[in-house]
Design a protein around this motif. Structure first.
Motif, PDB file in Angstrom:
ATOM      1  N   VAL A 428       0.871  -1.176   0.000  1.00 23.91           N
ATOM      2  CA  VAL A 428       0.000   0.000   0.000  1.00 23.91           C
ATOM      3  C   VAL A 428       0.906   1.223   0.000  1.00 23.91           C
ATOM      4  O   VAL A 428       1.583   1.495   0.986  1.00 23.91           O
ATOM      5  CB  VAL A 428      -0.934  -0.001   1.228  1.00 23.91           C
ATOM      6  N   GLU A 429       0.917   1.959  -1.115  1.00 23.37           N
ATOM      7  CA  GLU A 429       1.872   3.053  -1.264  1.00 23.37           C
ATOM      8  C   GLU A 429       1.468   4.298  -0.483  1.00 23.37           C
ATOM      9  O   GLU A 429       2.317   4.992   0.078  1.00 23.37           O
ATOM     10  CB  GLU A 429       2.043   3.383  -2.746  1.00 23.37           C
ATOM     11  N   GLU A 430       0.167   4.608  -0.460  1.00 26.82           N
ATOM     12  CA  GLU A 430      -0.277   5.766   0.311  1.00 26.82           C
ATOM     13  C   GLU A 430      -0.171   5.445   1.804  1.00 26.82           C
ATOM     14  O   GLU A 430      -0.799   4.515   2.292  1.00 26.82           O
ATOM     15  CB  GLU A 430      -1.718   6.115  -0.046  1.00 26.82           C
ATOM     16  N   LYS A 431       0.592   6.248   2.521  1.00 24.04           N
ATOM     17  CA  LYS A 431       0.892   5.925   3.914  1.00 24.04           C
ATOM     18  C   LYS A 431      -0.319   6.039   4.840  1.00 24.04           C
ATOM     19  O   LYS A 431      -0.385   5.387   5.873  1.00 24.04           O
ATOM     20  CB  LYS A 431       2.020   6.825   4.440  1.00 24.04           C
ATOM     21  N   GLU A 432      -1.277   6.875   4.495  1.00 13.90           N
ATOM     22  CA  GLU A 432      -2.497   6.982   5.283  1.00 13.90           C
ATOM     23  C   GLU A 432      -3.607   7.563   4.419  1.00 13.90           C
ATOM     24  O   GLU A 432      -3.361   8.122   3.357  1.00 13.90           O
ATOM     25  CB  GLU A 432      -2.287   7.835   6.540  1.00 13.90           C
ATOM     26  N   TYR A 463      -7.195   4.568   7.618  1.00 13.48           N
ATOM     27  CA  TYR A 463      -6.087   3.613   7.727  1.00 13.48           C
ATOM     28  C   TYR A 463      -4.758   4.352   7.813  1.00 13.48           C
ATOM     29  O   TYR A 463      -4.638   5.510   7.404  1.00 13.48           O
ATOM     30  CB  TYR A 463      -6.081   2.649   6.535  1.00 13.48           C
ATOM     31  N   ARG A 464      -3.774   3.632   8.330  1.00 15.33           N
ATOM     32  CA  ARG A 464      -2.403   4.155   8.401  1.00 15.33           C
ATOM     33  C   ARG A 464      -1.431   2.995   8.244  1.00 15.33           C
ATOM     34  O   ARG A 464      -1.589   1.952   8.888  1.00 15.33           O
ATOM     35  CB  ARG A 464      -2.168   4.872   9.731  1.00 15.33           C
ATOM     36  N   VAL A 465      -0.458   3.154   7.361  1.00 15.38           N
ATOM     37  CA  VAL A 465       0.565   2.120   7.146  1.00 15.38           C
ATOM     38  C   VAL A 465       1.559   2.150   8.300  1.00 15.38           C
ATOM     39  O   VAL A 465       2.072   3.211   8.674  1.00 15.38           O
ATOM     40  CB  VAL A 465       1.294   2.337   5.807  1.00 15.38           C
ATOM     41  N   LEU A 466       1.830   0.971   8.864  1.00 15.19           N
ATOM     42  CA  LEU A 466       2.787   0.858   9.967  1.00 15.19           C
ATOM     43  C   LEU A 466       4.165   0.453   9.472  1.00 15.19           C
ATOM     44  O   LEU A 466       5.175   1.035   9.866  1.00 15.19           O
ATOM     45  CB  LEU A 466       2.276  -0.155  10.993  1.00 15.19           C
ATOM     46  N   VAL A 489     -13.349  -6.058   2.817  1.00 13.84           N
ATOM     47  CA  VAL A 489     -13.685  -5.564   1.477  1.00 13.84           C
ATOM     48  C   VAL A 489     -12.898  -4.300   1.167  1.00 13.84           C
ATOM     49  O   VAL A 489     -12.370  -4.139   0.054  1.00 13.84           O
ATOM     50  CB  VAL A 489     -15.200  -5.321   1.355  1.00 13.84           C
ATOM     51  N   HIS A 490     -12.806  -3.382   2.105  1.00 13.62           N
ATOM     52  CA  HIS A 490     -12.063  -2.141   1.869  1.00 13.62           C
ATOM     53  C   HIS A 490     -10.587  -2.405   1.590  1.00 13.62           C
ATOM     54  O   HIS A 490      -9.944  -1.653   0.859  1.00 13.62           O
ATOM     55  CB  HIS A 490     -12.222  -1.205   3.062  1.00 13.62           C
ATOM     56  N   GLY A 496     -10.431   0.258  -3.172  1.00 10.84           N
ATOM     57  CA  GLY A 496      -9.961   0.448  -1.807  1.00 10.84           C
ATOM     58  C   GLY A 496      -8.441   0.419  -1.804  1.00 10.84           C
ATOM     59  O   GLY A 496      -7.787   1.156  -2.540  1.00 10.84           O
ATOM     60  N   LEU A 497      -7.857  -0.463  -0.988  1.00 10.86           N
ATOM     61  CA  LEU A 497      -6.397  -0.572  -0.935  1.00 10.86           C
ATOM     62  C   LEU A 497      -5.849  -1.571  -1.945  1.00 10.86           C
ATOM     63  O   LEU A 497      -4.642  -1.661  -2.143  1.00 10.86           O
ATOM     64  CB  LEU A 497      -5.953  -0.962   0.483  1.00 10.86           C
ATOM     65  N   ASN A 498      -6.752  -2.341  -2.573  1.00  6.44           N
ATOM     66  CA  ASN A 498      -6.350  -3.311  -3.606  1.00  6.44           C
ATOM     67  C   ASN A 498      -5.305  -4.288  -3.068  1.00  6.44           C
ATOM     68  O   ASN A 498      -4.408  -4.713  -3.799  1.00  6.44           O
ATOM     69  CB  ASN A 498      -5.822  -2.592  -4.849  1.00  6.44           C
ATOM     70  N   ALA A 499      -5.436  -4.644  -1.812  1.00  7.04           N
ATOM     71  CA  ALA A 499      -4.511  -5.588  -1.183  1.00  7.04           C
ATOM     72  C   ALA A 499      -5.285  -6.347  -0.111  1.00  7.04           C
ATOM     73  O   ALA A 499      -5.506  -5.823   0.978  1.00  7.04           O
ATOM     74  CB  ALA A 499      -3.318  -4.866  -0.558  1.00  7.04           C
TER      75      ALA A 499
END
Length: 541
Positions: A428-432, A463-466, A489-490, A496-499
């Motif tokens: 997920v490239e977008e960090k948040e 969301y936020r990438v850790l 689903v998101h 959504g995050l496609n992951a």
């Protein structure tokens, strides 16, 4: 080309399955994986289908043992492919609705003929002209009569003034004026009623015929659909045969849904039974892009749909030694349920992955069962909110009815904060950020949810990438709503995050578990009013 295919690559090192696949929750057997890979190579080599295949389609493979003891596999697709339901490489449909001289196509053409007659009537200029005139002159009639009433009101007011005048000496004249105006209004009303009735009668000539044709179309379509369902005579391993109407009569919907019997799994089993071959293992996989609403990934394996295939496969698998439903395996019956916080009025438990929140159809242990055994004096429903069976983490439990009502009100008013942590299968490239995708259940494949901008309920997730690790992304989620499968689903949806969450067998790939954990809860204590924060780390970070 024969429908039975023998493996091109050696499978001598692969052992045969001990039991047949439980189709609604499974890990594909290595032989099915090998068969699916061969089907994939066949699809990739067929240039004619590439544009359609890119749009996405479900395929299936069935590993069988022939009467001579040979091991091979069958392949099938759901629905139709390239406008046809028969192709040399794949098993045929259970019933061929496209047979040119068959009853279905003949009756279907009759229904299409009714559609053309309806369209022709609707497009006739005289009909459209009558409808326009009726609409326009209905408005005109209203305007004319309203104007007359307005003039009559003004005239009455003038007559009332004259009656009060000392110089006016002919009251009979005022009465005659009033009677004349009332009679004129009556004549106008009668004129317009007759005129509009004439136009309405012309319109009704067309609309009566259109409605008659629509009724005939509906009746014939329903009869044809019932006839068609009865042609799908599904076999099982015992040689017993039942049609779709019979198989669905005891379900909630009572009648088969459209497309029932045309999925890959029933086609495969039917062909195997017809030829006297023993089914050994089965798998279904998606090829191509994901649909707009559903979540399907190229090359991923998926369980059979329950709405269309549930009653069918329940019958067709009888006589086979089928794997147990993993969801009914009581893996936590003897495990201790960890209590993270407790006081006189409530407690917070750490539900393990694989345990139900509330009782299901089978006699499998659940958080509710545990709470009832541990706190027999507790009142009220106890369970304040739920987690998916596959999700681990914090659940809030009320010991009294009053505390339960208070906590549920906090959930309803969005005063409870929940935070989850999950490993996602991808980067997920977008960090948040936040995800807004409205959700609704898929009635033909419960418990799957689909994204539906028109009929779905709002669902927003922050969301936020850790961190990242080996092509995976660890994220924390804060859902603003609590929709079923919202985070799953998101995560997985292309918008959504496609992951997908690692281990999500519905929207991604199955693993040893679903890597989703509810790690944090905050709420206002119903009795003391204290702001409460409870946290429990996932253990898989």
């Amino acid at each position: 080309m024969d429908k039975l295919h023998y493996f091109a690559d050696s499978t001598s090192l692969l052992s045969l399955p001990e039991k047949f696949t439980y189709p609604f929750y499974y890990t594909p057997h290595p032989l099915c994986v090998a068969a699916a890979e061969e089907v994939g190579r066949y699809l990739a080599a067929n240039e004619e289908w590439q544009e359609e295949l890119r749009k996405g389609k479900m395929f299936g493979v069935l590993v069988v043992r022939t009467g001579e003891g040979k091991i091979g596999y069958l392949a099938a697709f759901s629905g139709i492919l390239a406008g046809r339901n028969q192709h040399a490489y794949f098993v045929p449909p259970v019933y061929d609705v496209q047979e040119p001289d068959g009853f279905f196509r003949i009756e279907e053409e009759q229904i299409s003929g009714i559609n053309r007659r309806i369209e022709k009537l609707q497009e006739e200029e005289r009909y459209k002209d009558c409808k326009r005139r009726l609409a326009d002159e209905t408005i005109l009639a209203g305007q004319v009569l309203d104007e007359m009433r307005h003039r009559m009101k003004a005239a009455k007011e003038e007559r009332d003034k004259r009656r009060l005048s000392a110089t006016w000496t002919d009251p009979e004249q005022l009465i005659r004026e009033s009677q004349f105006q009332k009679a004129e209004l009556k004549r106008q009303k009668q004129y317009w009623e007759n005129h509009l009735a004439t136009l309405q009668a012309e319109v009704e000539v067309y609309e009566t015929e259109i409605e008659r044709l629509r009724t005939e179309r509906k009746t014939r379509s329903a009869a044809l659909q019932q006839w068609l369902f009865k042609q799908f005579r599904m076999l099982n391993a015992r040689g017993e045969e039942r049609n779709l109407c019979d198989l669905f009569k005891d379900t909630v919907q009572k009648t088969p849904p459209a497309g029932a019997g045309e999925c890959a799994a029933p086609k495969l089993l039917q062909y195997a039974y017809r030829n006297g071959w023993q089914p050994l293992a089965m798998a279904e996989f998606w090829w191509g892009d994901s649909p707009k609403n559903e979540i399907r990934r190229h090359g991923y394996y998926y369980p059979a749909c329950k709405g269309k295939c549930g009653p069918i496969l329940k019958h067709m698998l009888q006589g086979l030694d089928v794997e147990e439903n993993p969801l009914e395996t009581d893996v936590h019956r003897d495990a201790e349920l960890e209590i993270v916080y407790e006081d006189e009025w409530l407690l917070v438990v750490n539900k393990p992955a694989g345990m139900l929140s509330v009782p299901g159809k089978s006699d499998v242990d659940s958080v509710y069962h545990r709470m009832r055994r541990m706190y027999p004096e507790a009142t009220g429903p106890m369970i304040v909110h739920r987690l998916d069976m596959a999700t681990s983490g914090l659940m809030l439990i009320a010991k009294t009815k009053e505390v339960h009502q208070n906590l549920q009100a906090q959930f309803k008013d969005r005063k409870v904060c929940k935070r989850y942590v999950a490993w996602l299968d991808g980067i997920v490239e977008e960090k948040e950020g936040h995800i807004e995708l409205p959700l609704r259940p898929d009635p033909e494949d419960w418990p799957r949810q689909v994204v539906d901008a028109e009929h779905g309920k709002p669902a927003v997730t922050d969301y936020r990438v850790l961190r990242y690790d080996s092509g995976r992304t660890l994220v924390c989620f804060i859902p603003r709503e609590g929709r079923t499968h919202q985070l799953r689903v998101h995560s997985a949806h292309p918008l959504g995050l496609n992951a997908p969450i690692v281990g999500d067998e519905l929207y991604g790939k199955k693993a040893d578990r679903l890597y989703l954990h509810a790690e944090y809860l905050s709420f206002r204590h119903p009795v003391s009013g204290t702001y409460m924060e409870v946290e429990k780390e996932s253990g898989f970070e």
